[in-house]
Design an enzyme around this catalytic site. Structure first.
Site, short mmCIF file in Angstrom:
data_model
loop_
_atom_site.label_atom_id
_atom_site.label_comp_id
_atom_site.label_asym_id
_atom_site.label_seq_id
_atom_site.Cartn_x
_atom_site.Cartn_y
_atom_site.Cartn_z
CE LYS A 9 -26.08 -10.67 -6.89
NZ LYS A 9 -26.12 -9.64 -7.90
CD GLU B 7 -26.24 -3.30 -2.77
OE1 GLU B 7 -25.24 -3.89 -2.33
OE2 GLU B 7 -26.45 -3.15 -3.99
CG HIS C 55 -31.71 -4.35 -15.27
ND1 HIS C 55 -31.15 -3.22 -14.74
CD2 HIS C 55 -32.83 -4.58 -14.53
CE1 HIS C 55 -31.88 -2.79 -13.74
NE2 HIS C 55 -32.92 -3.59 -13.59
NE ARG D 74 -20.88 -13.83 -17.40
CZ ARG D 74 -21.15 -12.63 -17.87
NH1 ARG D 74 -20.48 -12.16 -18.91
NH2 ARG D 74 -22.06 -11.86 -17.32
P1 ADP Z 1 -27.85 -9.58 -10.93
O1 ADP Z 1 -26.71 -10.41 -10.45
O2 ADP Z 1 -29.18 -10.20 -10.64
O3 ADP Z 1 -27.70 -9.09 -12.34
P2 ADP Z 1 -26.90 -7.00 -9.88
O4 ADP Z 1 -26.44 -6.87 -8.49
O5 ADP Z 1 -25.87 -7.01 -10.95
O6 ADP Z 1 -27.85 -8.31 -9.97
O7 ADP Z 1 -27.96 -5.88 -10.18
C1 ADP Z 1 -28.67 -5.86 -11.39
C2 ADP Z 1 -29.08 -4.44 -11.74
O8 ADP Z 1 -29.93 -3.87 -10.72
C3 ADP Z 1 -27.88 -3.51 -11.81
O9 ADP Z 1 -27.29 -3.52 -13.08
C4 ADP Z 1 -28.52 -2.17 -11.48
O10 ADP Z 1 -29.13 -1.64 -12.64
C5 ADP Z 1 -29.61 -2.52 -10.50
N1 ADP Z 1 -29.10 -2.37 -9.12
C6 ADP Z 1 -28.54 -3.32 -8.34
N2 ADP Z 1 -28.18 -2.83 -7.14
C7 ADP Z 1 -28.50 -1.52 -7.14
C8 ADP Z 1 -28.37 -0.45 -6.18
N3 ADP Z 1 -27.85 -0.64 -4.98
N4 ADP Z 1 -28.82 0.77 -6.55
C9 ADP Z 1 -29.37 0.97 -7.77
N5 ADP Z 1 -29.53 0.03 -8.71
C10 ADP Z 1 -29.09 -1.22 -8.41
#
Ligand code: ADP
Length: 452
Positions: free
Chosen positions: A116, A200, A235, A292
């Site tokens: 990330k 963030e 999620h 993917r």
């Molecule tokens: P992972 O790779 O573990 O799935 P993500 O970065 O895709 O992690 O984040 C998973 C979920 O967490 C996202 O789909 C969202 O719902 C929530 N999320 C992640 N970052 C944020 C953010 N900055 N603000 C609000 N919700 C977030």
């Protein structure tokens, strides 16, 4: 083009890949676990190989067994589908070492976009909108506190190697931030062997909008517009649709083009999805890149007419993309409902067991991607998704009407599924008016429960 592809997956996506390969004149080998013996997709493959017992760790995640199955059946490529080994850079590397083509990006591209922190840095260079936050990994807590003060609370601490929602902590003040940094680091070390974290901005109310991209080995990358996946529970996506409603053409094109530039900058081959959150004022922030094919890819196929699985196979075989950006035109609107063998009335408890009745809907604009037939027994070992119902229409209203009709026609029993839930969601005010955020389904479920 390849002569034989081994499919390192199961169920509907295995069948989806078999169909694409067949159209390309490519033979298929399907590996399967003992729990999937006799699975209805297997007799569609040219050859099948049992790779171990039911638990994924003993079969679908066993790199050694999958590679040896590919070698003995003389497969020249492996398609990983989604889940299982699909985002495992080590697996992609082992394939390359064994001179078997991994149908997807190189391990290097996967590594760059899968981390990330490096992905954020690349996105910034490509003009892809990212969340305000720390420029890189946080070394000292003081750095994180300074960043949080600049961007304002709430913030979220995330693991660079994160996935599956692990290594994330929301912090609403300095104290929570300090505690979050410590626990996110610990969790990340335990889960990923990499304790790097960053910070963030955290968005309270947002929609999930993602961009489908394709890249080839000749430096070309295109986008195939976007999808909205705001309808989620814990999620997990329940409903996906495209194009994402309520996004102006101008913003949509700018975000989609930036996503294509991002994957191009990673020398990306195959299908990729850039996921974003969209806030209430319509601004976009990138979450991550999935390297993917995704469960919801049929939504894009229905609105662009492009067979994404065939394109990813062709590109991995070294052919250039068959489409230029200007060839990709949007046609109408599509919606997908994920039908899971779960009982929504009992806490979404998994419902493995015999499917006696399975009557699929059909007709104009209706597509069902499934491996299930009457008499199929859903094994308890894997993901509970048993079918995807996808409809398209001239516009969103027609697609919703068509989805309702198709759900009414769909009969699955005696196991319980999420079909009735989808039928009710198609009438939920928040969904119909797209007045929603990623937590609306959970709120809506609570309200529905309160009614009974
Ligand atoms: P992972 O790779 O573990 O799935 P993500 O970065 O895709 O992690 O984040 C998973 C979920 O967490 C996202 O789909 C969202 O719902 C929530 N999320 C992640 N970052 C944020 C953010 N900055 N603000 C609000 N919700 C977030």
């Amino acid at each position: 083009m390849f002569s034989r592809i081994l499919i390192a997956n199961r169920g509907e996506i295995a069948l989806r890949i078999i169909r694409a390969a067949r159209e390309l004149g490519v033979e298929t080998v399907c590996v399967y676990s003992e729990a999937d013996k006799g699975g209805p997709w297997l007799d569609q493959a040219d050859e099948t190989v049992c790779i171990g017992p039911g638990p994924s760790a003993d079969s679908y995640l066993r790199i050694d067994r999958i590679i040896s199955a590919a070698e003995t059946t003389k497969a020249d490529a492996i398609h990983p589908g989604y889940g299982f080994l699909s985002e495992n850079a080590h697996f992609a590397e082992v394939c390359r070492d064994c001179q078997i083509t991994f149908i997807g990006p190189s391990p290097e591209a996967m590594g760059l976009l899968g981390d990330k922190v490096s992905c954020r840095a690349m996105a910034q260079k490509s003009g892809t909108p990212i969340f305000p936050g720390s420029p890189g990994e946080i070394e000292e807590d003081e750095e994180a506190i300074k960043v949080a003060e600049e961007i304002g609370y709430p913030v979220i601490v995330k693991a660079a190697a994160g996935g599956g929602g692990r290594g994330m902590r929301i912090a609403r003040d300095e104290e929570e931030l300090k505690a979050g940094l410590t626990s996110a680091r610990q969790e990340a070390v335990a889960a990923f062997g990499n304790g790097a974290v960053y910070v963030e901005k955290f968005l309270e109310r947002a929609r999930h909008v993602e961009v489908q991209c394709l890249g080839d080995q000749h430096g070309n990358a295109i986008h195939l517009y976007n999808r909205d996946c705001t309808s989620q529970r814990r999620h997990q996506k329940l409903i996906e649709e495209g194009p994402a409603p309520g996004v102006s053409d101008e913003v949509r094109d700018a975000v989609c083009e930036s996503a294509a530039r991002l994957i191009q900058s990673a020398n990306y081959c195959g299908a990729a999805t850039c996921e974003f959150l969209m806030d209430q004022s319509g601004d976009f922030y990138m979450l991550e890149v999935n390297t993917r094919i995704q469960v919801e890819h049929p939504v894009t196929e229905m609105i662009t007419g492009v067979d994404l699985v065939k394109e990813m196979i062709r590109c991995s075989a070294g052919e250039p993309l068959a489409y230029k950006q200007s060839d990709i035109k949007l046609i109408g609107h599509a919606i997908e409902c994920r039908i899971n063998a779960e009982d929504p009335d009992r806490g979404f408890m998994p419902q493995p067991g015999l499917v006696e009745e399975f009557r699929q809907p059909g007709g104009f604009g209706v597509r069902v991607d499934t491996h299930v037939q009457p008499g199929y027994r859903v094994p308890p070992n894997y993901d509970s998704m048993i079918a995807k119902l996808i409809v398209s229409g001239e516009d969103r209203a027609e697609a919703i009407a068509r989805m309702k009709s198709a759900i009414d026609e769909f009969k699955i029993g005696p196991i319980k599924t999420t079909l009735p839930l989808h039928r009710r969601l198609m009438d939920a005010r928040e969904f119909v008016e797209t007045d929603f955020d990623i937590h609306y389904v959970e709120r809506w479920l609570e309200q529905e429960e309160a009614k009974v």
